[in-house]
Design a protein around this motif. Structure first.
Motif, mmCIF file in Angstrom:
data_model
loop_
_atom_site.group_PDB
_atom_site.id
_atom_site.type_symbol
_atom_site.label_atom_id
_atom_site.label_comp_id
_atom_site.label_asym_id
_atom_site.label_seq_id
_atom_site.Cartn_x
_atom_site.Cartn_y
_atom_site.Cartn_z
ATOM 1 N N SER A 51 0.892 -1.374 0.007
ATOM 2 C CA SER A 51 -0.013 0.268 -0.498
ATOM 3 C C SER A 51 0.782 1.511 0.157
ATOM 4 O O SER A 51 1.680 1.216 0.091
ATOM 5 C CB SER A 51 -0.707 -0.054 0.694
ATOM 6 O OG SER A 51 -0.466 0.239 2.587
ATOM 7 N N THR A 52 0.201 2.378 0.431
ATOM 8 C CA THR A 52 1.124 3.784 -0.333
ATOM 9 C C THR A 52 1.528 3.940 1.005
ATOM 10 O O THR A 52 2.868 4.351 1.298
ATOM 11 C CB THR A 52 0.180 4.802 -0.404
ATOM 12 O OG1 THR A 52 -0.594 4.490 -1.758
ATOM 13 C CG2 THR A 52 0.337 6.311 -0.248
ATOM 14 N N ASN A 53 0.817 3.256 2.375
ATOM 15 C CA ASN A 53 1.498 4.502 3.601
ATOM 16 C C ASN A 53 2.986 2.724 3.772
ATOM 17 O O ASN A 53 3.910 3.613 4.425
ATOM 18 C CB ASN A 53 0.546 3.734 4.738
ATOM 19 C CG ASN A 53 -0.854 4.859 4.620
ATOM 20 O OD1 ASN A 53 -0.435 5.631 4.156
ATOM 21 N ND2 ASN A 53 -1.672 4.652 4.917
ATOM 22 N N GLU A 54 2.533 1.762 3.636
ATOM 23 C CA GLU A 54 3.471 0.672 3.229
ATOM 24 C C GLU A 54 5.131 1.259 2.594
ATOM 25 O O GLU A 54 5.850 0.975 2.811
ATOM 26 C CB GLU A 54 3.380 -0.594 3.650
ATOM 27 C CG GLU A 54 1.990 -1.617 4.641
ATOM 28 C CD GLU A 54 1.376 -2.669 3.647
ATOM 29 O OE1 GLU A 54 2.274 -3.433 5.081
ATOM 30 O OE2 GLU A 54 1.377 -2.450 2.078
ATOM 31 N N TYR A 55 4.983 1.712 1.273
ATOM 32 C CA TYR A 55 5.688 2.134 0.577
ATOM 33 C C TYR A 55 6.457 3.105 1.099
ATOM 34 O O TYR A 55 7.426 3.290 1.614
ATOM 35 C CB TYR A 55 5.209 2.545 -0.325
ATOM 36 C CG TYR A 55 6.238 3.484 -1.483
ATOM 37 C CD1 TYR A 55 6.938 2.826 -2.761
ATOM 38 C CD2 TYR A 55 5.770 3.935 -1.826
ATOM 39 C CE1 TYR A 55 7.371 3.822 -3.492
ATOM 40 C CE2 TYR A 55 6.381 5.425 -2.787
ATOM 41 C CZ TYR A 55 7.506 4.553 -3.568
ATOM 42 O OH TYR A 55 8.038 5.439 -4.616
ATOM 43 N N LEU A 56 5.549 3.830 1.834
ATOM 44 C CA LEU A 56 5.835 5.656 2.231
ATOM 45 C C LEU A 56 6.805 5.300 3.994
ATOM 46 O O LEU A 56 8.364 5.879 4.783
ATOM 47 C CB LEU A 56 4.745 6.375 3.049
ATOM 48 C CG LEU A 56 4.297 7.209 1.512
ATOM 49 C CD1 LEU A 56 3.381 7.931 2.350
ATOM 50 C CD2 LEU A 56 6.267 7.562 0.987
ATOM 51 N N GLU A 57 6.374 4.027 4.786
ATOM 52 C CA GLU A 57 7.000 3.768 5.536
ATOM 53 C C GLU A 57 8.369 3.103 5.326
ATOM 54 O O GLU A 57 9.250 3.008 5.961
ATOM 55 C CB GLU A 57 6.330 2.602 6.667
ATOM 56 C CG GLU A 57 5.161 2.990 7.188
ATOM 57 C CD GLU A 57 3.546 1.789 7.544
ATOM 58 O OE1 GLU A 57 4.652 0.840 7.175
ATOM 59 O OE2 GLU A 57 3.376 2.500 8.537
ATOM 60 N N GLU A 58 8.622 2.162 4.143
ATOM 61 C CA GLU A 58 9.478 1.268 3.591
ATOM 62 C C GLU A 58 10.978 2.312 3.235
ATOM 63 O O GLU A 58 12.399 2.457 3.930
ATOM 64 C CB GLU A 58 9.244 0.551 2.575
ATOM 65 C CG GLU A 58 10.469 -0.376 2.196
ATOM 66 C CD GLU A 58 11.325 -1.422 3.074
ATOM 67 O OE1 GLU A 58 11.679 -2.117 2.340
ATOM 68 O OE2 GLU A 58 10.154 -1.519 3.690
ATOM 69 N N ILE A 59 10.100 3.346 2.953
ATOM 70 C CA ILE A 59 11.439 4.687 2.664
ATOM 71 C C ILE A 59 11.865 5.529 4.020
ATOM 72 O O ILE A 59 12.871 5.424 4.216
ATOM 73 C CB ILE A 59 10.832 6.129 2.310
ATOM 74 C CG1 ILE A 59 10.466 5.694 0.600
ATOM 75 C CG2 ILE A 59 11.334 6.925 1.652
ATOM 76 C CD1 ILE A 59 9.867 5.907 -0.085
ATOM 77 N N GLN A 60 11.458 5.538 4.670
ATOM 78 C CA GLN A 60 11.487 6.102 5.937
ATOM 79 C C GLN A 60 12.149 5.234 7.140
ATOM 80 O O GLN A 60 13.856 5.519 7.378
ATOM 81 C CB GLN A 60 10.230 5.868 7.051
ATOM 82 C CG GLN A 60 9.287 7.479 6.464
ATOM 83 C CD GLN A 60 7.781 7.169 7.630
ATOM 84 O OE1 GLN A 60 7.286 6.845 7.827
ATOM 85 N NE2 GLN A 60 7.596 8.396 8.156
#
Length: 464
Positions: A51-60
Motif C-alpha cells: 500500500s501507499t502507507n507501507e511504501y512510505l514506511e519503507e522509505i522512512q
C-alpha cells in the motif's frame, strides 16, 4: 511501471526535508546502530504490491537506519555529506536519465564532462590532456595501468600479455585498489611491488629504484609507478618530483592517485603539495571526497590526448557509435563502460554556483578545522597526537587512566562503543606493529569548530 505522477514524489520530498533538518540537530544520532543480523530481518520483498502507507514506511526505514553522512558529527570515511547543488544535479540526472555513451543521447552532459576535464587538466598543467569520469577512484587507478600497457605495448590489446610479466610499483601505504587492478588485468598480485615508505608515510625513492632494478634482473617488465597524493591512513603525499625522475630514467608511466588528496590543486595555499604534477602521465581525482559533490564524482585525467580511445574502443559501430557530425563528442569509445550516468552535472553545478574561489574556500576551511582540532588534542593530557599530519587525516590515541591497560585494545573497544552509541562517527586504523588509533577525517563541510570540540568531549566522556 507506475507513472511519475503516481509515485507520491511530494510525500517523499517531505520525508527528505524532515530527514535533512533532523541531521542538523546534534541530538539526532549519526546512526541508529543495529547489528547486521538484526537489520537484515527488518527488510524483505513481497509477492504483492504494498500500500501507499507501507511504501512510505519503507522509505522512512531506509532513512532511519542509514548513516547520516550530512550530520556534522559524521567524520568517518574519506567523504561526508552532499552539497545542495549536487542534490539538484542528482534529481535532474535521474529524471533526464541519459547515458553518457553518445552525444546524441546526452548532448549537454557530454559537453559538460568534456569542459570539466579540460579545466581540471589545465589546472594540473596537462596542456593537451584528455580524460573522463569513472565509477570511482579505484577504476581510475585501473585505467592508468591499462593505458600504460597500451602505450608501451599496444599489441597487448589483441594478443594479451604474452610472455610479459608486467610489474607495477606502489608504496606500502597505497590504496588496495591497485591489488584489484592487478587481478582484473591478469597481471597477478605477485607483480604488484610494494615500495618502502618513510616515517611520514611517503614513498622511499631509493627503495623504488632498487626494486625496479631487481625486477629487471628477473626478466620482468616494469610498467608503471603510482605515487599517492594523500594516503588513506596518514594522508601522506609521496615525493612526486623525485618519483618522476626515477620513472623518466627507466621510461615508466607515472600515475598519481589523488583520489583523496587531489582537491588540493584547487587552492593556491595547498597546491604546492602536488609539487611538479604537470610532469606525470595521469591523475586520479575524486571530487566527492572534499567538495561534497556526492558519490560518485571521479575523474581520470591524462596528459596524453591520443590514448583513451585507441586503448578502449571495441565494437558498437553498427548500432551506437556512428560516423556523424558529433562523433568527436561521443565518450563511449573512450570508456570501458557503455551506459554511464551523468555524474558531471554534480561537479558542474557546484563549480558554477560557488566559482573557483568558493571551491578554494572549501579546501582552506578543511585545513583550518584540522589545525583547530590538532590544537585541542595537544592541549588535552588524555589525548596523544601520533604525528603532525601533512593532510586532513588526524590520528590520535586516548590515554587510559590505568597504565596497566592495553592502550591498543582500549582504543579499539572505545571506538566501537562510540559507533554503537550512534552519537559520533569517527574512524580508526592500525599500524603493522599493532598500534590502534582514532583517525579523524576532515571532509564534512557541515562540521564546525564547535562540532569538533563536541566530538572530543563525547569521546572523552565515553572513555570514563
Amino acid at each position: 511501471m507506475k507513472n511519475l505522477e503516481t509515485t507520491h514524489i511530494n510525500e517523499v520530498i517531505n520525508l527528505l526535508e524532515t530527514y535533512l533538518k533532523e541531521n542538523q540537530d546534534k541530538t539526532t544520532p549519526v546512526v541508529d546502530y543495529l547489528k547486521g543480523s538484526a537489520l537484515q530481518k527488518s527488510f524483505s520483498l513481497n509477492t504483492e504490491a504494498v500500500s501507499t502507507n507501507e511504501y512510505l514506511e519503507e522509505i522512512q526505514k531506509v532513512l532511519k537506519y542509514s548513516v547520516r553522512t550530512t550530520h556534522p558529527l559524521c567524520n568517518n570515511q574519506l567523504f561526508a555529506g552532499i552539497n545542495s547543488e549536487s542534490v539538484v544535479a542528482e534529481l535532474i540526472s535521474t529524471i533526464t536519465n541519459t547515458t553518457m555513451a553518445t552525444y546524441e543521447m546526452a548532448p549537454v552532459a557530454t559537453i559538460m564532462e568534456q569542459k570539466l576535464v579540460s579545466e581540471l587538466s589545465q589546472i594540473l598543467g596537462f596542456e593537451n590532456g584528455d580524460g573522463l569520469m569513472l565509477t570511482g577512484g579505484s577504476n581510475a587507478n585501473l585505467m592508468a595501468i591499462h593505458l600504460a600497457r597500451h602505450k608501451f605495448f599496444p599489441e597487448t590489446k589483441t594478443k594479451g600479455n604474452g610472455a610479459h610479466e608486467f610489474c607495477v610499483f606502489v608504496s606500502d601505504q597505497a590504496h588496495y585498489s591497485h591489488q584489484k587492478a592487478m587481478m582484473l588485468m591478469g597481471l597477478g598480485l605477485d607483480n604488484l611491488i610494494s615500495v618502502k615508505s618513510n616515517s611520514a608515510g611517503q614513498m622511499d625513492t631509493n627503495d623504488l629504484e632498487l626494486k625496479i632494478k631487481e625486477v629487471k634482473e628477473l626478466g620482468k617488465t616494469p610498467l608503471l609507478v603510482c605515487s599517492t597524493a594523500g594516503t588513506t591512513v596518514m594522508g601522506a603525499f609521496d615525493p612526486i618530483d623525485e618519483v618522476d625522475k626515477v620513472c623518466k630514467s627507466f621510461n615508466l608511466w607515472h600515475h598519481v592517485d589523488g583520489a583523496w588528496g587531489g582537491a588540493v590543486m584547487l587552492s593556491s595555499k595547498t597546491k604546492p603539495l602536488l609539487q611538479t604534477i604537470s610532469n606525470v602521465d595521469s591523475f586520479t581525482f575524486d571530487a566527492h571526497k572534499l567538495l561534497g559533490t556526492g558519490l560518485i564524482t571521479s575523474f581520470f585525467l591524462t596528459k596524453h590526448s591520443d590514448l583513451l580511445q585507441p586503448a578502449n574502443s571495441a565494437g558498437g559501430s553498427t548500432y551506437i557509435f556512428h560516423d556523424y557530425e558529433n562523433a568527436d563528442f561521443d565518450t563511449g569509445p573512450k570508456s570501458l563502460q557503455c551506459g554511464r550516468k551523468n555524474d558531471a552535472l554534480k561537479m558542474w553545478l557546484t563549480w558554477k554556483s560557488r566559482g573557483s574561489k568558493g571551491l578554494e574556500r572549501i579546501i582552506d576551511n578543511h585545513f583550518d578545522n584540522r589545525d583547530y582540532f590538532i590544537d585541542l588534542i595537544k592541549k588535552n593530557p588524555r589525548l596523544e597526537l601520533l604525528f603532525d599530519p601533512e593532510y586532513l587525516n588526524v590520528c590520535f590515541q586516548v590515554i587510559p587512566t590505568d597504565s596497566n591497560v592495553d592502550i591498543n585494545k582500549y582504543n579499539f573497544d572505545l571506538r566501537f562503543k562510540i559507533v554503537q552509541s550512534g552519537k559520533v562517527m569517527t574512524n580508526f586504523s592500525s599500524w603493522s606493529d599493532g598500534t590502534v588509533f582514532f583517525r579523524q577525517i576532515f571532509a564534512n563541510q557541515n562540521t564546525t569548530k564547535e562540532d569538533l570540540k563536541e566530538i572530543l568531549d563525547i569521546i572523552l566522556d565515553m572513555a570514563q
